[in-house]
Design an enzyme around this catalytic site. Structure first.
Site, PDB file in Angstrom:
ATOM      1  N   CYS A  73      27.325  42.932  31.220  1.00 56.12           N
ATOM      2  CA  CYS A  73      26.432  42.777  32.372  1.00 56.12           C
ATOM      3  C   CYS A  73      26.217  41.285  32.611  1.00 56.12           C
ATOM      4  O   CYS A  73      25.517  40.632  31.836  1.00 56.12           O
ATOM      5  CB  CYS A  73      25.103  43.462  32.071  1.00 56.12           C
ATOM      6  N   HIS A 164      36.044  47.900  37.342  1.00 55.66           N
ATOM      7  CA  HIS A 164      35.682  47.588  38.736  1.00 55.66           C
ATOM      8  C   HIS A 164      36.795  48.003  39.685  1.00 55.66           C
ATOM      9  O   HIS A 164      37.984  47.900  39.340  1.00 55.66           O
ATOM     10  CB  HIS A 164      35.423  46.086  38.889  1.00 55.66           C
ATOM     11  N   GLU A 213      26.931  49.983  41.988  1.00 57.78           N
ATOM     12  CA  GLU A 213      27.163  49.890  40.549  1.00 57.78           C
ATOM     13  C   GLU A 213      27.262  51.261  39.888  1.00 57.78           C
ATOM     14  O   GLU A 213      26.491  52.179  40.200  1.00 57.78           O
ATOM     15  CB  GLU A 213      26.013  49.127  39.881  1.00 57.78           C
ATOM     16  N   CYS A 222      25.758  41.788  41.148  1.00 60.13           N
ATOM     17  CA  CYS A 222      26.495  42.272  39.971  1.00 60.13           C
ATOM     18  C   CYS A 222      27.374  41.128  39.500  1.00 60.13           C
ATOM     19  O   CYS A 222      28.330  40.751  40.201  1.00 60.13           O
ATOM     20  CB  CYS A 222      27.333  43.489  40.350  1.00 60.13           C
ATOM     21  N   GLY A 225      30.859  42.132  38.567  1.00 63.93           N
ATOM     22  CA  GLY A 225      31.556  42.491  39.812  1.00 63.93           C
ATOM     23  C   GLY A 225      31.988  41.268  40.598  1.00 63.93           C
ATOM     24  O   GLY A 225      33.078  41.237  41.180  1.00 63.93           O
TER      25      GLY A 225
HETATM   26  N1  LIG Z   1      24.684  44.418  37.022  1.00 64.51           N
HETATM   27  C1  LIG Z   1      25.629  44.105  35.968  1.00 64.51           C
HETATM   28  C2  LIG Z   1      26.722  45.107  35.875  1.00 64.51           C
HETATM   29  C3  LIG Z   1      26.287  46.286  35.173  1.00 64.51           C
HETATM   30  C4  LIG Z   1      27.492  47.102  34.991  1.00 64.51           C
HETATM   31  C5  LIG Z   1      27.178  48.568  34.921  1.00 64.51           C
HETATM   32  N2  LIG Z   1      26.752  49.084  36.211  1.00 64.51           N
HETATM   33  C6  LIG Z   1      28.401  49.303  34.437  1.00 64.51           C
HETATM   34  O1  LIG Z   1      29.435  48.642  34.221  1.00 64.51           O
HETATM   35  O2  LIG Z   1      28.295  50.496  34.275  1.00 64.51           O
HETATM   36  C7  LIG Z   1      26.231  42.739  36.117  1.00 64.51           C
HETATM   37  O3  LIG Z   1      25.525  41.854  36.601  1.00 64.51           O
HETATM   38  O4  LIG Z   1      27.403  42.553  35.705  1.00 64.51           O
END
Ligand SMILES: N[C@H](CCC[C@H](N)C(=O)O)C(=O)O
Length: 278
Positions: A73, A164, A213, A222, A225
């Site tokens: 994250c 992703h 997400e 993200c 991301g």
């Molecule tokens: N908000 C996070 C990503 C969380 C990832 C999560 N949603 C997953 O991979 O399941 C970030 O800043 O990278």
């Protein structure tokens, strides 16, 4: 349970330092769902535990709002880095943080008062395509297609520790991120589900970005991301090696280094500290 809340570009998490408080349960997925609930709990995009680590200066684990655990994250890492420095878990501005996806390098940038103003994280080396992200469809290589109703979306698969699907669009404001992202996030061809990004190239050093997400839905930002998106677009020659990513919650500075590592720089903010009554 003592908690603190932080956000990075509006991607907000409840944090618990497991060395300084006791979890009320060992069912962390259930705890993540409860604290993330804005009506019955604290309200957040998920739960992050700050833990001891054998392999790094600090450990971090993240659970999404639906209780699923993620491998990494980016925004959470910047918040943990600020917390670790300002609360004395580390005594240098450069240190390491262990995630489920591996150990990353963190650097905090201080203001004149010694507070953390910005954080840089080495997010590691992205891996691409159907060899790097679990996918059950017929496509092979970097890009796969997903049908959503009558429309077909092509996305580049990128593994930043977490998976992703990066879809290039003309204008991010023209995409119904909530309903299209939801279908792709839990499409049967992605057995681990997937984070879904919609990106538009504004210039070779500037992109627009929206995200649905995995396990949390539409969020303001993200970090993993943003790194995945710049890496995918650079691989196709659409952007250079230093890109400003415009997310709903603000901007991230992403840099692709010669060794293949992706570096992310951005803010991390305190919101509050308190006691959660499970
Ligand atoms: N908000 C996070 C990503 C969380 C990832 C999560 N949603 C997953 O991979 O399941 C970030 O800043 O990278």
């Amino acid at each position: 349970m003592q908690f603190f809340k932080m956000h990075a570009l509006g991607n907000n998490y409840v944090f618990v330092d497991t060395k300084r408080t006791t979890l009320p349960t060992d069912d962390v997925p259930s705890l993540a769902r409860r604290v993330s609930d804005v009506r019955r709990g604290i309200g957040s995009d998920g739960l992050i535990l700050v833990t001891p680590s054998e392999r790094a200066d600090v450990g971090m684990r993240i659970w999404n709002a639906d209780g699923s655990e993620a491998e990494s994250c980016g925004n959470g890492l910047r918040c943990v880095a600020r917390y670790a420095y300002e609360r004395g878990l580390v005594d240098a501005t450069h240190f390491s943080i262990e995630t489920k996806a591996g150990v990353v390098a963190a650097q905090v940038h201080l203001d004149v008062a010694g507070r953390v103003r910005m954080v840089t994280i080495d997010m590691g080396v992205p891996r691409f395509g159907t060899e790097a992200v679990r996918y059950l469809g017929r496509d092979r290589g970097d890009d796969v297609r997903v049908d959503v109703g009558e429309a077909r979306y092509t996305g580049t698969l990128v593994n930043m520790g977490n998976p992703h699907f990066v879809a290039l669009v003309d204008r991010v404001d023209d995409v119904d991120v909530e309903s299209i992202g939801r279908v792709i996030e839990s499409h049967p061809n992605f057995p681990d589900r997937i984070n879904v990004e919609f990106v538009a190239v504004l210039d070779s050093d500037e992109i627009d970005f929206r995200v649905y997400e995995r396990g949390s839905g539409v969020t303001f930002a993200c970090g993993t991301g943003a790194c995945a998106s710049v890496a995918a677009l650079a691989r196709k020659g659409y952007v250079g090696r230093r890109v400003t990513v415009h997310l709903l919650g603000g901007d991230l500075d992403i840099e692709l280094r010669d060794d293949g590592h992706v570096w992310m720089t951005g803010e991390a903010h305190w919101v509050c500290e308190g006691t959660y009554y499970a």
